[in-house]
Design a protein around this motif. Structure first.
Motif: not given
Length: 444
Positions: A367-388
């Motif tokens: 849900v949090i990742s989806g909110a970040l994508r909808g707010m056009r913060r896809s790259m930041n969400a990707f980097l956090l997902t990539l790491f964890f």
């Protein structure tokens, strides 16, 4: 979703998304059940062992379609009908071109990918056949996902559900025909999936032709509007990479499980199929979060994004706790539907307890990742997902699961730990993004 009662709007939007995902996973489970009961054990292993590889491809496709969803939702929220029409035309052109290109690149590499994931030699030929047929359907998978993403962006979640249902029912009957009637194995399941994808894609295409909000869809008008395509890719590429992180990490985890033999592979595959029923809630609210935040960002209603995200977190947590309980409670009986081998059932049940029971944490993260994508913060969400979700799990497998700790149980524990770390970090970052948007009150 930019006005009116918050909770009721979210629930009305979420229910068709949830039903769509449940139906898709139920039809996928039917694939496993039919090939497991009426095909050979090797055929079931071939389909099951390719799961992470297929998931990796699908995650990439669906991640790219999120770009179209977000941009269309932004324009719909801002009531910019001209650019919404251009977004539809560009998205479908990208779906066709991208699907053909990816299929041409990936099909020749299938055997190499399966060898990298340590697919047992006894089933690799059937696995190669299954994956190649599946990859040939990529253009139709993209057409359906991009098209349904556009429809969800304008608030229509019902028709994508109807079309998925029609394609899924066709898939079940085709499985019965190919596997039971014609005595085909993994390739029969693959052809059934191929045809069902074509059906769903055609239905979505015909719907977009007649949708007034998007200005209709015409083959002659298909084009690549450069600014809009750049916006879609700016959101879609990080989203696709982020989704692929899940597929890549699962591929590595599957590779580790493959080392424990065919029994472990079968148990892991059966429990993964059941896990998908729980994940349906997570992914459904992820879709809600993307469209909700995207529309409200376009309408410049930032505070509503915060409240909507909080509502989605409460709803997805409650639903997934209930689903997780029932999946674990009836776990052994459900696993026996796939395979009646006690060893297979025991390994599958271990995974249900360790991975499925705490799945609500994954829901919060999505849900949090989806909110970040909808707010056009896809790259930041990707980097956090990539790491964890990706790097952390790789490090876990290669450094923690060694020696006496090299067990199936130790590999599985990695999942809830990575979800927790990712959810906490993304939640903190989302708070920062919302505060920043409230201060500027401008669309990126």
């Amino acid at each position: 979703m930019t006005q009116g009662p918050l909770w009721s709007r979210i629930i009305i939007f979420a229910v068709p998304c949830l039903l769509s995902t449940l139906l898709q996973l139920t039809f996928n489970a039917a694939d496993m059940i039919i090939v497991g009961r009426y095909g050979s054990a090797e055929a079931m292993g071939a389909v099951g062992s390719t799961g992470p590889l297929i998931h990796l491809q699908v995650c990439l496709m669906m991640g790219l379609s999120i770009g179209a969803n977000v941009i269309a939702a932004n324009f719909f929220g801002a009531k910019d009908w001209r650019r919404l029409h251009k977004t539809t035309q560009t998205s479908m052109a990208m779906a066709i071109g991208g699907g053909v290109l990816l299929a041409a690149i990936l099909i020749p590499c299938t055997r190499l990918f399966l060898k990298w994931s340590h697919t047992p030699e006894s089933i690799i030929d059937m696995a190669v056949s299954y994956v190649r047929i599946y990859l040939a359907s990529l253009p139709f998978i993209l057409i359906y996902n991009f098209g349904s993403g556009i429809l969800r962006a304008i608030g229509d979640t019902k028709r994508p559900m109807y079309y998925l249902t029609i394609g899924g029912i066709a898939n079940v009957f085709l499985n019965i025909f190919f596997v039971i009637k014609l005595h085909m194995q993994a390739d029969g399941v693959a052809w059934a999936t191929f045809i069902s994808q074509v059906i769903s894609a055609v239905l979505v295409w015909l719907t977009l032709r007649k949708t007034s909000e998007t200005g209709g869809l015409s083959v002659r008008e298909l084009s690549f509007d450069k600014p809009i395509m750049a916006s879609i890719l700016r959101v879609g590429i990080p989203s696709g990479l982020q989704s692929s992180c899940y597929g890549l990490s699962n591929l590595i985890m599957q590779s580790a499980i493959n080392g424990f033999g065919a029994i472990a592979v079968a148990g892991y595959a059966a429990s993964s199929s059941l896990e998908g029923l729980t994940y349906s809630a997570s992914y459904s609210f992820f879709q809600v979060s993307v469209s909700f935040s995207g529309q409200n960002l376009g309408a410049k209603k930032i505070q509503r994004i915060r409240k909507g995200t909080e509502a989605c977190i409460v709803l997805v947590s409650a639903l997934m706790i209930v689903l997780g309980f029932f999946t674990v409670f009836w776990g052994r009986d459900l696993l026996a539907i796939y395979n009646d081998n006690p060893e297979v059932i025991e390994i599958g049940f271990q995974r249900l307890v360790i991975v499925v029971a705490p799945y609500f944490i994954c829901g919060i993260m999505d849900v949090i990742s989806g909110a970040l994508r909808g707010m056009r913060r896809s790259m930041n969400a990707f980097l956090l997902t990539l790491f964890f979700v990706c790097i952390f799990r790789i490090l876990w497998v290669y450094f923690v699961c060694t020696g006496r700790y090299n067990t199936v149980r130790a590999i599985m524990i990695c999942y809830p730990i990575s979800w927790t770390l990712a959810a906490l970090t993304m939640g903190y970052y989302l708070q920062h993004v919302i505060r920043k948007e409230q201060q500027s009150n401008t669309v990126l």
